[in-house]
Design an enzyme around this catalytic site. Sequence first.
Site, PDB file in Angstrom:
ATOM      1  CE  LYS A 280      -2.182   3.443   1.740  1.00  0.00           C
ATOM      2  NZ  LYS A 280      -1.764   4.700   1.064  1.00  0.00           N
TER       3      LYS A 280
ATOM      4  CD  GLU B 254      12.448   0.673  10.902  1.00  0.00           C
ATOM      5  OE1 GLU B 254      13.014   1.710  11.276  1.00  0.00           O
ATOM      6  OE2 GLU B 254      12.698  -0.442  11.384  1.00  0.00           O
TER       7      GLU B 254
ATOM      8  CB  CYS C 250      13.126   8.620   8.572  1.00  0.00           C
ATOM      9  SG  CYS C 250      14.201   7.373   7.830  1.00  0.00           S
TER      10      CYS C 250
ATOM     11  CD  GLU D  98       9.933  12.996  10.924  1.00  0.00           C
ATOM     12  OE1 GLU D  98       8.746  12.652  11.040  1.00  0.00           O
ATOM     13  OE2 GLU D  98      10.823  12.242  10.504  1.00  0.00           O
TER      14      GLU D  98
END
Length: 489
Positions: free
Chosen positions: A173, A248, A282, A383
Amino acid sequence: MEQKRMLIGGEWVEAGSGEWSDNLNPHSGEVICQVPSATVEDVDRAVEAAHKAYYETWREIHPADRAKLMFKLADAIDECADDIARMETADMGKPYNQSSGDVPATADIFRFYAGIADKIEGECLVTPAKTFGYTLHEPFGVVASITPWNFPVVMIGMKGAPALAAGNCTIFKPASSSPSTALELGRLATEVGFPPGVVQVITGEGGAMGSRLAGHPLVGKVTFTGSTAVGRKILEASINNIAKVTLELGGKTANIVLPDADMDMAVAAAARTIFLNCGQICTAGSRLLLHESIKDEFLAKLIPLAESLKVGDPFDEATKLGPISSKQQYDTVLSYIDTGKSEGATLLTGGSGPDDPALAHGFYVSPTIFGDVTADMTIAQEEIFGPVLSVTTFKDEDEAVEIANGTDYGLAAALWTRDVSAVHNLAARLEAGIVWVNCTNIFGPWMPYGGYKVSGLGFEAGIEGLKEFTRVKTVLIDTTDTPTTWPTE
Ligand code: NAP
């Protein structure tokens, strides 16, 4: 308008609802294609097809034959590398010169795990007398792979290759803003001979459909890369089924420069780690922690370097930063820049897009650096996932560790020093799943990584990452022919 169908049970299909999602080019702001908006019923169809494929076909195929298919897929990816790289750039704005490196890297991930597919071995156990025991590493059957938009094609490799090597069927997906390369890899997997249902791709918005995929009773394993907020939803969705989950998630990497560091190396890396892929990595070194004695000299080199990086059309060979991947993420980045200013950080460069009419319809943000950032500011804690660097100073190693560890995240850290004692001391004290020393953002399928704290659960890549796609079964055999006695007899 091109309409790309999704891959369920070996067929290219529309969503059961007949609805389509627009896929925007972030450079031009135009719709480049549409993909089906899968519903929970489509998810059910895909999971049932994967379950059937696993029990009727895939688990009977010898691991060496699985490996051959994976090697063929890797070759097919290489053969279509240019087309795939162009799709990736058009979908999510990554400069073509970077997408064209991601594609062969993805082929190599499939080769890495293809080489291990027929070497997944259990152990002989040291068991009580007259018994014999061993372990098997068995596949889960159906794996749901839910991926983000920052490295769309690489993510398919990072999740799909170990899942398939371990003997699972997998349903991808991809993020709704970058579905094309996952669909293309689905097409190639079909062409090289993966049986129907072993590799499937469903498209559309995460939300209800993604939750159904993560929580479906026939899904044994969920592997997710994305934000910590959605990671929590995945965990919630998996509760009913107690599906095994790998997450993750986000990060806020501290890039720590000690006074004895090689300054030119550290400056070049400080720019690359936050501005590569427009900061949408990331592990981007979004927090630069400089020893107070080198701050001025360091910034005097870093700011002109940041300003020299070409921001522009991702198909221009000279471009280093393309547009932000989507309008939504662009708005998020601009809003963090406003927050940085309003909380008192000093904008040293950037802060908006380049003043170029050719880029007026795209989601562009120039390399942005904030100075005087204190550890409690929002831009130092959250973030941003964009080309925004915050610079903070420290007076000694203890303070550097305190600042570096002072966020909820724990994905990665980087350290610049030639002092071997400092390397060992700081590497041990940093709360992060990866510590790079005198380098940043080096990755490969050979290297396991997994986030500390809210940055993740479990591992991706390496042999550790492969094990995430297996479950251990113990087989214990009584080699005697005498009935078992009760403990008291
Ligand atoms: P995201 O918003 O969390 O989305 C990730 C994926 O989850 C997308 O496919 C998304 O679909 C889907 N999704 C959304 N809601 C869902 C739900 N309720 N149930 C199931 N799936 C759902 O992340 P992103 O914005 O694409 O990616 C950026 C994030 O990924 C950053 O936080 C970054 O740090 C993280 N990341 C981590 C790593 C790592 O290795 N730790 C690597 C790369 C990126 P839609 O696109 O349709 O919303």
